[in-house]
Design an enzyme around this catalytic site. Structure first.
Site, PDB file in Angstrom:
ATOM      1  CB  ALA A   1       6.464   0.199  -0.784  1.00 33.42           C
ATOM      2  N   GLY A   2       5.091   1.480  -3.894  1.00 43.49           N
ATOM      3  CA  GLY A   2       4.851   1.074  -5.281  1.00 43.49           C
ATOM      4  C   GLY A   2       6.127   1.277  -6.064  1.00 43.49           C
TER       5      GLY A   2
ATOM      6  CD  GLU B   1       5.687  -7.081 -15.158  1.00 39.38           C
ATOM      7  OE1 GLU B   1       6.842  -7.228 -15.568  1.00 39.38           O
ATOM      8  OE2 GLU B   1       4.777  -7.918 -15.334  1.00 39.38           O
TER       9      GLU B   1
ATOM     10  N   PRO C   1       0.822  -1.220   0.000  1.00 37.33           N
ATOM     11  CG  PRO C   1      -0.869  -1.581   1.581  1.00 37.33           C
ATOM     12  CD  PRO C   1       0.409  -2.162   1.048  1.00 37.33           C
TER      13      PRO C   1
ATOM     14  CD  GLU D   1       4.818   8.491 -15.242  1.00 42.62           C
ATOM     15  OE1 GLU D   1       4.601   7.349 -14.794  1.00 42.62           O
ATOM     16  OE2 GLU D   1       4.014   9.072 -15.988  1.00 42.62           O
TER      17      GLU D   1
ATOM     18  CB  SER E   1      -1.143 -10.184 -11.281  1.00 43.98           C
ATOM     19  OG  SER E   1      -1.196  -8.841 -11.681  1.00 43.98           O
TER      20      SER E   1
ATOM     21  CD  GLN F   1      -4.593  13.267 -47.379  1.00 42.45           C
ATOM     22  OE1 GLN F   1      -4.853  14.427 -47.053  1.00 42.45           O
ATOM     23  NE2 GLN F   1      -3.775  12.981 -48.367  1.00 42.45           N
TER      24      GLN F   1
HETATM   25  C1  LIG Z   1      -3.816  -4.530 -12.359  1.00 40.76           C
HETATM   26  C2  LIG Z   1      -2.547  -4.434 -11.605  1.00 40.76           C
HETATM   27  C3  LIG Z   1      -1.739  -5.544 -11.487  1.00 40.76           C
HETATM   28  C4  LIG Z   1      -0.555  -5.476 -10.748  1.00 40.76           C
HETATM   29  N1  LIG Z   1       0.198  -6.614 -10.552  1.00 40.76           N
HETATM   30  C5  LIG Z   1       1.239  -6.575  -9.700  1.00 40.76           C
HETATM   31  C6  LIG Z   1       1.912  -7.795  -9.312  1.00 40.76           C
HETATM   32  O1  LIG Z   1       1.580  -8.884  -9.806  1.00 40.76           O
HETATM   33  N2  LIG Z   1       2.916  -7.720  -8.392  1.00 40.76           N
HETATM   34  C7  LIG Z   1       3.300  -6.534  -7.832  1.00 40.76           C
HETATM   35  O2  LIG Z   1       4.199  -6.537  -6.993  1.00 40.76           O
HETATM   36  N3  LIG Z   1       2.691  -5.354  -8.172  1.00 40.76           N
HETATM   37  C8  LIG Z   1       1.669  -5.360  -9.075  1.00 40.76           C
HETATM   38  N4  LIG Z   1       1.014  -4.196  -9.406  1.00 40.76           N
HETATM   39  C9  LIG Z   1       1.462  -2.932  -8.817  1.00 40.76           C
HETATM   40  C10 LIG Z   1       2.121  -1.989  -9.817  1.00 40.76           C
HETATM   41  O3  LIG Z   1       3.368  -2.507 -10.220  1.00 40.76           O
HETATM   42  C11 LIG Z   1       2.207  -0.610  -9.139  1.00 40.76           C
HETATM   43  O4  LIG Z   1       0.891  -0.094  -9.121  1.00 40.76           O
HETATM   44  C12 LIG Z   1       3.156   0.330  -9.863  1.00 40.76           C
HETATM   45  O5  LIG Z   1       4.493  -0.091  -9.722  1.00 40.76           O
HETATM   46  C13 LIG Z   1       3.049   1.780  -9.355  1.00 40.76           C
HETATM   47  O6  LIG Z   1       3.039   1.860  -7.968  1.00 40.76           O
HETATM   48  P1  LIG Z   1       1.895   2.727  -7.244  1.00 40.76           P
HETATM   49  O7  LIG Z   1       0.591   2.260  -7.793  1.00 40.76           O
HETATM   50  O8  LIG Z   1       2.094   2.621  -5.790  1.00 40.76           O
HETATM   51  O9  LIG Z   1       2.129   4.196  -7.753  1.00 40.76           O
HETATM   52  P2  LIG Z   1       3.140   5.281  -7.118  1.00 40.76           P
HETATM   53  O10 LIG Z   1       4.492   4.698  -6.997  1.00 40.76           O
HETATM   54  O11 LIG Z   1       2.496   5.869  -5.919  1.00 40.76           O
HETATM   55  O12 LIG Z   1       3.160   6.354  -8.285  1.00 40.76           O
HETATM   56  C14 LIG Z   1       2.135   7.330  -8.467  1.00 40.76           C
HETATM   57  C15 LIG Z   1       2.570   8.229  -9.613  1.00 40.76           C
HETATM   58  O13 LIG Z   1       3.792   8.911  -9.259  1.00 40.76           O
HETATM   59  C16 LIG Z   1       4.785   8.655 -10.231  1.00 40.76           C
HETATM   60  N5  LIG Z   1       6.098   8.576  -9.572  1.00 40.76           N
HETATM   61  C17 LIG Z   1       6.435   7.870  -8.464  1.00 40.76           C
HETATM   62  N6  LIG Z   1       7.734   8.046  -8.174  1.00 40.76           N
HETATM   63  C18 LIG Z   1       8.242   8.835  -9.135  1.00 40.76           C
HETATM   64  C19 LIG Z   1       9.526   9.388  -9.402  1.00 40.76           C
HETATM   65  N7  LIG Z   1      10.594   9.096  -8.644  1.00 40.76           N
HETATM   66  N8  LIG Z   1       9.682  10.180 -10.477  1.00 40.76           N
HETATM   67  C20 LIG Z   1       8.629  10.469 -11.274  1.00 40.76           C
HETATM   68  N9  LIG Z   1       7.390   9.984 -11.087  1.00 40.76           N
HETATM   69  C21 LIG Z   1       7.188   9.182 -10.030  1.00 40.76           C
HETATM   70  C22 LIG Z   1       4.388   7.328 -10.846  1.00 40.76           C
HETATM   71  O14 LIG Z   1       4.974   7.149 -12.132  1.00 40.76           O
HETATM   72  C23 LIG Z   1       2.887   7.471 -10.896  1.00 40.76           C
HETATM   73  O15 LIG Z   1       2.512   8.232 -12.020  1.00 40.76           O
HETATM   74  C24 LIG Z   1      -0.153  -4.251 -10.179  1.00 40.76           C
HETATM   75  C25 LIG Z   1      -0.963  -3.108 -10.324  1.00 40.76           C
HETATM   76  C26 LIG Z   1      -2.148  -3.195 -11.010  1.00 40.76           C
HETATM   77  C27 LIG Z   1      -3.021  -1.968 -11.092  1.00 40.76           C
END
Ligand SMILES: Cc1cc2nc3c(=O)[nH]c(=O)nc-3n(C[C@H](O)[C@H](O)[C@H](O)COP(=O)(O)OP(=O)(O)OC[C@H]3O[C@@H](n4cnc5c(N)ncnc54)[C@H](O)[C@@H]3O)c2cc1C
Length: 382
Positions: free
Chosen positions: A129-130, A363, A127, A367, A157, A278
């Site tokens: 750490a993305g 994945e 939640p 960005e 997934s 066109q």
């Molecule tokens: C349908 C689905 C399937 C998924 N499957 C998996 C899975 O199997 N395993 C798994 O581990 N995860 C999975 N994920 C998670 C996915 O990899 C993350 O959602 C993704 O990495 C982004 O993390 P976050 O959603 O927390 O966004 P955040 O990291 O909070 O990012 C929010 C926004 O800020 C931008 N941002 C963040 N940091 C920076 C930076 N340093 N510079 C510029 N921009 C930045 C991002 O690009 C984005 O636009 C899945 C997600 C979805 C929706």
């Protein structure tokens, strides 16, 4: 580089195309509508050894090369991105074992994944750490021959249907308090709770789970690599599997373009097929250019990965970002070519548009891909 596929890859492409026509085409819209995982199609993929593709032959696989996998994923995603995620997730979930496992670990876990008897998942995201993998809060403490794992994972997934998961958590050294991000192979069992399934805009039928580890005991022998290897392993996995995300996006772009071309031939307005205008021709031309450029970049990235080229990580990041941006553009334009019909469920392009969006996010967002690419140019200090 010339990318004429060799005979073997062309044969594979045709085999998958026939399988998709028979088994996936009749089900694609229904999977989207019902949002149910297609267990029968998973069996078909296993039977045709498509789920065996991410694995070396000695563990029951068909070789583990990325380029053939890309060809297969592209072919399936032309019709159903959701179905293409079944082999995609099997590769993503197991890649840490393939890349960092010992012989014993591979022997224990890979054959049942290669046969399709078991499914797997990759549990990195949390939640809080993305993109920022270093911010992972899940933790593990060593107790005798086990680690005790606690934490929450979000957006995993197939997390609810996977038998085996590769899970990233910080091992806390009880003496020093030091936290070392590490990777564990976790078998479904006591202590693993599925809390919630996401309601998503696309890739329906691919369940995305929130997982909760509640004092789950993981045998110490199921640690991959050493304590502290987690970040390196997570990045190595993504360097590989981003080529497959690119292939999903490529399939979506090609699938949407095929529908748009056919529609431009058939749809008559002002006494002419709209393909005579066109404005429509230029859209189709742009869609074709970007799709073909994506295909070359994706195949080159996969081939570089298979040849262990030093810049393979940059190439898989470029293929993932470029091709998913292309898929978003091409599916948007495909809807425009189809007008109101494109916006209706009567045609598959609205589904492809919804499925394309996630390719820019998971994945590593696009960005983050651009950061990877820029760092490869500027060096690590940037
Ligand atoms: C349908 C689905 C399937 C998924 N499957 C998996 C899975 O199997 N395993 C798994 O581990 N995860 C999975 N994920 C998670 C996915 O990899 C993350 O959602 C993704 O990495 C982004 O993390 P976050 O959603 O927390 O966004 P955040 O990291 O909070 O990012 C929010 C926004 O800020 C931008 N941002 C963040 N940091 C920076 C930076 N340093 N510079 C510029 N921009 C930045 C991002 O690009 C984005 O636009 C899945 C997600 C979805 C929706």
């Amino acid at each position: 580089m010339d990318f004429e596929l060799d005979k073997e890859l062309l044969f594979l492409k045709e085999m998958v195309r026939d399988l998709v026509q028979e088994k996936v085409v009749p089900r694609a819209a229904e999977i989207d509508r019902t949002d149910e995982f297609p267990w029968d199609i998973k069996e078909d993929l296993a039977e045709h050894e498509i789920l065996a593709m991410p694995f070396p032959e000695e563990y029951g696989g068909t070789g583990g090369k990325v380029l053939p996998m890309v060809i297969v994923v592209e072919e399936i995603a032309k019709v159903s991105c959701s179905v293409s995620m079944i082999p995609g997730a099997q590769c993503l979930g197991s890649a840490a074992i393939v890349l960092a496992g010992t012989k014993e670990q591979k022997q224990r876990f890979l054959p049942s994944l290669a046969s399709g008897e078991k499914l797997c998942a990759y549990a990195l995201t949390e939640p809080n750490a993305g993109s920022d993998v270093g911010g992972i809060q899940s933790f593990a403490v060593r107790e005798g021959n086990d680690y005790v794992l606690n934490g929450t994972k979000r957006f995993i997934s197939f997390g609810n249907i996977a038998d085996i998961l590769t899970v990233f958590a910080k091992v806390i050294d009880q003496n020093t308090g030091e936290k070392k991000l590490s990777c564990f192979v976790v078998e479904k069992g006591e202590g693993l709770v599925v809390r919630n399934l996401e309601h998503k805009m696309g890739v329906k039928g691919t369940p995305t789970a929130e997982l909760f580890f509640d004092n789950m005991r993981v045998p110490a022998e199921d640690l991959l690599g050493a304590e502290g290897d987690g970040f390196k392993i997570a990045m190595q996995v993504l360097d590989k599997t981003r080529a497959e995300v690119a292939a999903q996006a490529l399939g979506l772009a090609q699938g949407a373009l095929d529908v748009a071309v056919q529609y431009a031939r058939d749809r008559v307005q002002f006494g002419n097929p709209i393909g005579k205008f066109q404005a429509i021709q230029f859209k189709l031309a742009d869609m074709e250019m970007k799709t073909q450029a994506s295909r070359y970049l994706t195949y080159v990235a996969a081939d570089k990965y298979d040849r262990k080229a030093h810049d393979r990580g940059k190439y898989t990041a470029m293929a993932k970002a470029f091709t998913s941006d292309t898929a978003m553009e091409v599916t948007t334009e495909a809807i425009q070519v189809l007008g109101g019909y494109g916006y209706s469920e009567e045609y598959p392009v609205e589904r492809m548009f919804r499925d394309a969006k996630i390719q820019q996010i998971y994945e590593g967002t696009n960005e983050i891909q651009r950061i990877v690419i820029a760092r490869s140019l500027l060096g690590r200090g940037f």
